[in-house]
Structure formats: C-alpha cells, structure tokens
Design a protein around this motif. Structure first.
Motif, short mmCIF file in Angstrom:
data_model
loop_
_atom_site.label_atom_id
_atom_site.label_comp_id
_atom_site.label_asym_id
_atom_site.label_seq_id
_atom_site.Cartn_x
_atom_site.Cartn_y
_atom_site.Cartn_z
N LEU A 1 37.17 -23.59 -51.40
CA LEU A 1 36.74 -24.96 -51.69
C LEU A 1 35.22 -25.08 -51.59
CD1 LEU A 1 39.50 -27.09 -49.96
CD2 LEU A 1 39.32 -26.41 -52.34
N GLY B 1 32.89 -26.40 -54.56
CA GLY B 1 31.90 -27.46 -54.35
C GLY B 1 30.52 -27.02 -54.78
N LEU C 1 27.92 -28.42 -57.74
CA LEU C 1 26.53 -28.82 -57.50
C LEU C 1 25.59 -28.09 -58.44
CD1 LEU C 1 25.83 -28.81 -53.66
CD2 LEU C 1 25.77 -30.76 -55.21
N MET D 1 24.54 -18.52 -50.36
CA MET D 1 25.54 -19.13 -49.49
C MET D 1 26.95 -18.92 -50.05
SD MET D 1 24.03 -22.64 -47.96
CE MET D 1 22.70 -23.12 -49.00
N SER E 1 29.91 -21.17 -33.38
CA SER E 1 29.89 -21.69 -34.73
C SER E 1 28.63 -21.22 -35.46
CB SER E 1 29.93 -23.22 -34.71
OG SER E 1 28.92 -23.70 -33.87
N ASP F 1 31.25 -26.37 -39.46
CA ASP F 1 30.80 -25.05 -39.02
C ASP F 1 30.41 -24.16 -40.21
OD1 ASP F 1 33.63 -25.03 -39.57
OD2 ASP F 1 33.66 -22.97 -38.83
N SER F 2 30.77 -24.58 -41.42
CA SER F 2 30.34 -23.82 -42.59
C SER F 2 29.00 -24.37 -43.09
CB SER F 2 31.40 -23.92 -43.69
OG SER F 2 30.79 -23.71 -44.95
N LYS F 3 28.01 -23.48 -43.09
CA LYS F 3 26.67 -23.93 -43.49
C LYS F 3 26.67 -24.34 -44.96
CE LYS F 3 24.07 -21.57 -39.97
NZ LYS F 3 24.25 -20.23 -39.42
N LEU F 4 27.47 -23.65 -45.75
CA LEU F 4 27.55 -23.99 -47.17
C LEU F 4 28.11 -25.39 -47.35
CD1 LEU F 4 27.34 -23.40 -50.16
CD2 LEU F 4 29.41 -22.04 -50.02
N ASP F 5 29.15 -25.71 -46.58
CA ASP F 5 29.74 -27.04 -46.69
C ASP F 5 28.76 -28.13 -46.25
OD1 ASP F 5 31.93 -25.91 -47.75
OD2 ASP F 5 33.28 -26.28 -46.07
N PHE G 1 25.54 -27.90 -46.58
CA PHE G 1 24.58 -27.96 -47.68
C PHE G 1 25.13 -28.79 -48.83
CE2 PHE G 1 22.86 -26.24 -51.64
CZ PHE G 1 21.49 -26.31 -51.41
N ILE G 2 26.40 -28.51 -49.19
CA ILE G 2 27.04 -29.25 -50.28
C ILE G 2 27.06 -30.74 -49.96
CG2 ILE G 2 29.23 -29.64 -51.50
CD1 ILE G 2 29.78 -26.62 -51.12
N LYS H 1 23.64 -32.35 -50.27
CA LYS H 1 23.25 -32.53 -51.67
C LYS H 1 23.97 -33.70 -52.31
CE LYS H 1 20.19 -29.63 -52.87
NZ LYS H 1 18.94 -30.16 -53.43
N VAL H 2 25.30 -33.72 -52.11
CA VAL H 2 26.10 -34.77 -52.71
C VAL H 2 25.65 -36.14 -52.19
CG1 VAL H 2 28.45 -35.73 -52.88
CG2 VAL H 2 28.08 -33.28 -53.16
N ASN I 1 22.32 -37.12 -53.70
CA ASN I 1 22.45 -37.50 -55.11
C ASN I 1 22.95 -38.93 -55.33
OD1 ASN I 1 21.51 -35.01 -55.83
ND2 ASN I 1 23.53 -34.15 -56.33
N ASP J 1 34.38 -32.19 -40.12
CA ASP J 1 35.41 -31.21 -40.49
C ASP J 1 36.47 -31.15 -39.38
OD1 ASP J 1 36.66 -29.03 -41.74
OD2 ASP J 1 35.35 -27.55 -40.78
N LYS K 1 38.19 -31.67 -49.13
CA LYS K 1 37.07 -30.82 -49.54
C LYS K 1 37.34 -30.30 -50.94
CE LYS K 1 35.17 -28.96 -45.28
NZ LYS K 1 34.94 -27.77 -44.48
N PRO K 2 36.37 -29.97 -51.76
CA PRO K 2 34.95 -30.20 -51.48
C PRO K 2 34.57 -31.65 -51.75
CG PRO K 2 35.23 -29.13 -53.61
CD PRO K 2 36.59 -29.28 -53.04
N ASN L 1 32.79 -34.64 -53.31
CA ASN L 1 32.07 -34.85 -54.57
C ASN L 1 31.54 -36.28 -54.65
OD1 ASN L 1 34.06 -36.61 -55.91
ND2 ASN L 1 35.33 -34.75 -55.90
#
Lengths: 368, 132
Positions: free
Chosen positions: A162, A166, A170, A186, A321, B14-18, B20-21, B24-25, B28, B64, B119-120, B122
């Motif tokens: 997921l 996502g 983006l 990432m 974490s 705990d997910s850095k990507l999440d 970041f997403i 951004k969202v 925006n 999360d 998730k994710p 939007n």
C-alpha cells in the motif's frame, strides 16, 4: 514414555494383606504405590503426576471404588482406572463403567496373570492416549501460530504494498526530479522489506517442516557466503567487519539452521547501527572446541533497551521503530538454535551495543 | 469546521514512506499549516502532553495501528487519559493497512477516534474529511 519404561501403578485397598501381596508380586515389573485409604492415594497422585494405572478395590469403609474413580477423574483424568471387586455386584460395576470411566474390571480373588494382562493393556492405552494428547498440543500451537501469522501477513505484506501504491500515486503529479528520486529510494526500501518478510517466512517453514541433517560444517565458507550477500546489498558500508574462526577438527550440524542463525544475527548487527558514530563495527568470533561451536556476534549499534530484552525472541516483536524489521528474524534464530539443542544469550546496553552468544553442540557424523 | 480554515497535522507511522506520503497528500490539499511526523508514537504523545496551551488552530492526528513500542490503540488509550483542555485541540483519525475485523471494530470503540481511514491516504479522502 515408551513401551519399555517401568510404569507407575497405584493400588488402593483397605485390606493390608492384599496391598502387601500385590506389591510383592508386581514390584519387579512396575513401580508400585500402595494406599490403604483414599487420602493416601491422593497424596501419591499429587506427588506422581506420571502414575499410569490406578487399581482400586470396590468395597472400602469410607467410599466405594467406583465413587472414588468418579471423583478422582475430575482432578486426575490421565491415569487408566481399574476396579477390583469380589462381589458379583453388577450395579456397582455398571456405575463404575458409566461414571468412573474405568478401563477394566478385575474379579477378586485375582490371578497374577489377569492383573498383569490388564496392566499391560492399560499401559498401551495410556501411552497411545498421551501420544494423542501431545499431538493435540502440537496441533493447537501450530494453529495459534497460524492465527498470529495470518494477522501479521495483512500488515507485513499489505503494508509495504500500500505504501508503494500511495507513492506511485504521488509520483504521477511530481515534476521535481530529485524529489521523485528520493521517493523511489523509499519505495525501494518498502519493496525490500516485503522481500525480507517473504524470505523470513520461507526460513520459518524450512525450520518448521525441514528435516535436520548432519553435515560437515565449514564456518569460513558459510561466513564468506553470507557476507558476500551483505556486500552486494550495501549493508556493510561504513561498518568495520572482522571475522575470526578457530575451528579445530570437524564439526557436524545442520547447515540450513546454522546459516539462518548466522545470517540473522549478522544482518541485525549491520542493520541496527547507530547512524551518528564513525567507528561502527561488527565482530564475529567462532570457536569450535570439544565438539561445541561457540558463536559470538558483537556490535556497537543502538543496543536493546532493558524493557524489551525479554521479548526479542517473540514472533513479530519489534523493539524499535527507527529501523524497519519484520519481527521474524530472532524468532527464527531461537527456533533454529532450539532444534540444534543449543542456547543463546544476549547482553546489551542501550545506545552502546549488543553481544549475542550462541552455543551449539555438534551432532554425530552422518546421523539424521 | 469551516471549509477554508487551516489545520495543523500530526502523522504517526513507523513507516517513513507512509509518513512522507501523508505529508505530501496533506500539503497538496492546501489546508495545512504545520505538519509533523513521528515514527514513534511515544514521542508524539510527549509533545501533545506538554503542549497544553490551546493553539489557534485545531490539530488533526493521523495514527497507524500496527507499530512497534507503542501501537495505535495504545496511543489512543493514552491520549484519552489526557486532560480535556488538551484533548479538545485534537481530532484523531486511525489510518491502517489492516483488513482485520477485530482491528476495525476496536477502532469504533474509542470515543476520541473520528474515523477509520484505509491506506494509502489519498487527497480525495482527506479533502472529504477536512470539509466535514
């Protein structure tokens, strides 16, 4: 217990002569406990949970044998129960069968042969029952693990997927190339995490279902194999790695298990480094002596906080974490070490480093 | 909440990507002021606890569920223990990849959780909840 072991038999009778005669006859074949009343019988049952057969006289002053079995069954359901009675008392026998769930009814005066054959049959019944109970326990634990596993799969497999979905979403609206690149990095991490989870699952099933094989272990070669994979993935960058192997003579063990242990411990040592220090190191020391392999993996990484140290071998447990992990690695390590009858100890100081000490006894050459 | 009023955001994942997403969202939508991300829920909780002075802006928390050390449920439970004058500045949304019924039902048992988000994250979902 196997069919050859000397089993424990408890005999309850209010007539002392019967008790003495019984013990004298069977003490060579079985470990005999004799009780002249129910209290004494319970004392024996409590102290010896492995009593396999209980014989009881029907007519006793304070309680009938069938009543005693009915009560005893609630607290001690495992022993096989046999009623001895001299009276042609069909009612009490019916009661004993229906309520006391007795296995055999032995008529008084008994012959040695009758009792012996009853005990032997009872023993077989007891053994197959306890095997069944052990199998059931195994099944239950496999089932519990499956439950945990299915739950975590939604998170550990779906999570990274997921994230990537996502991120793709983006990236469609992004024009800034450096930003897109950092997003790609990432995404790369997320996909690698997914891959790591799948590999760990594979290891888990190798351990659970695979047979242990005794092979000639060459630690130098295993380390070379393992570290070459780390080098390719760039995990050893900026970390000083030293490996010392002192192997005197052959060491036989299961190579798959050994690889899982080394791979996970080293991979953790490289992964859980402190980002802000310059002299990062991982030391591996392996000593094979007197048929025992001792493996030491030491690092000066982030360490494990005291409050987490008891849980690090628990499935899906994660103590930080800061760095992604599946919570699977050390569980697999522990499982592999258990399979090899070895043990693992950990010493760690938060923000200073961690030392894992693994000790594994060698197996006989070529045994399975 | 009025449509054009801006909010602060706290993202806990705990997910850095999440993280970041989410950042951004949120950016925006154009409806955000400060956005802060935490990979550790305990750190987020400390900041919320110490920040008792009521700000001018409302803060939206996206948290999360499955995280090491302190998971989303534990975070919400600890948040609900905070004094009312602190709690009133925040709205909590739980965001997860979980499709487990037990998790989804549990989210509904917390009075302080406004909604469960899949998730994710939007922009459509986020805009919808910001315009409520």
């Amino acid at each position: 217990m196997t069919i050859r072991d000397k089993i424990k038999v408890l005999y309850i009778d209010d007539e002392q002569n019967n008790l003495v005669g019984f013990k004298a006859t069977f003490r060579f074949d079985y470990t005999i406990f004799i009780a002249s009343d129910v209290q004494q019988a319970y004392t024996y049952l409590k102290a010896n949970p492995d009593i396999c057969i209980v014989l009881c006289d029907q007519r006793m002053p304070e309680i009938t044998g069938s009543k005693f079995f009915e009560e005893m069954r609630e607290e001690y359901p495992e022993p096989v129960r046999m009623l001895i009675t001299g009276y042609a008392d069909i009612e009490s026998v019916i009661e004993a069968v229906n309520k006391g769930h007795i296995f055999r009814y032995i008529k008084k005066p008994w012959t040695d042969a009758d009792v012996r054959s009853a005990i032997e049959e009872g023993k077989k019944y007891y053994i197959s029952n306890s095997l069944l109970a052990a199998k059931n326990k195994e099944l239950q634990s496999a089932y519990d693990e499956l439950g945990k596993f299915t739950y975590s799969v939604t998170h550990d497999l779906r999570g990274p997927l997921l994230s990537v979905i996502g991120a793709i979403d983006l990236a469609r609206d992004m024009d800034d190339l450096p930003e897109i690149r950092s997003l790609l990095n990432m995404m790369d991490d997320a996909v690698k995490k997914l891959d790591e989870f799948i590999r760990n699952t594979h290891e888990y099933y190798n351990l659970k279902r695979g047979k242990i094989v005794s092979e000639d272990i060459d630690f130098n070669r295993i380390i070379a194999d393992t570290t070459s994979i780390f080098k390719i993935s760039g995990r050893m960058e900026n970390v000083k790695f030293t490996a010392n192997v002192m192997q005197n003579g052959s060491f036989y063990s299961d190579e798959t298990s050994i690889k899982i242990i080394l791979n996970n411990l080293l991979s953790n040592a490289f992964k859980f480094q402190r980002k802000n220090i310059s002299d990062k190191f991982v030391d591996l020391n392996i000593k094979v002596e007197n048929g025992i392999a001792e493996i030491l993996v030491r690092d000066n990484g982030i360490g494990i906080h005291e409050s987490h140290i008891d849980n690090i071998f628990t499935m899906f447990y994660r103590a930080t974490s800061e760095t992604p992990g599946s919570g699977f690695g050390l569980y697999n390590v522990k499982d592999a070490i258990n399979r090899l009858n070895g043990n693992i100890k950990v010493q760690s100081t938060f923000n200073e480093g961690t030392l894992f000490i693994v000790s594994i006894p060698g197996m006989a050459n070529g045994t399975k | 909440m009025a449509q054009n009023k801006k909010s602060n955001f706290i993202v806990i994942d705990d997910s850095k990507l999440d993280c970041f997403i989410a950042e951004k969202v949120i950016k925006n939508t154009g409806l955000s002021e400060a956005i802060t991300s935490y990979v550790n829920a305990i750190e987020a909780l400390e900041v919320i606890r110490e920040n008792i002075a009521p700000g001018e802006l409302h803060t939206i928390i996206l948290v999360d569920i499955q995280m090491p050390i302190m998971n989303g449920f534990q975070f919400v439970e600890a948040f609900e223990e905070l004094p009312d004058e602190v709690k009133t500045n925040y709205s909590i949304y739980v965001i997860s990849s979980s499709i487990n019924d037990r998790d989804l039902n549990r989210v509904n048992t917390y009075a302080s959780v406004k909604q469960f988000l899949n998730k994710p994250l939007n922009s459509n979902t986020l805009c919808a909840l910001l315009q409520k």
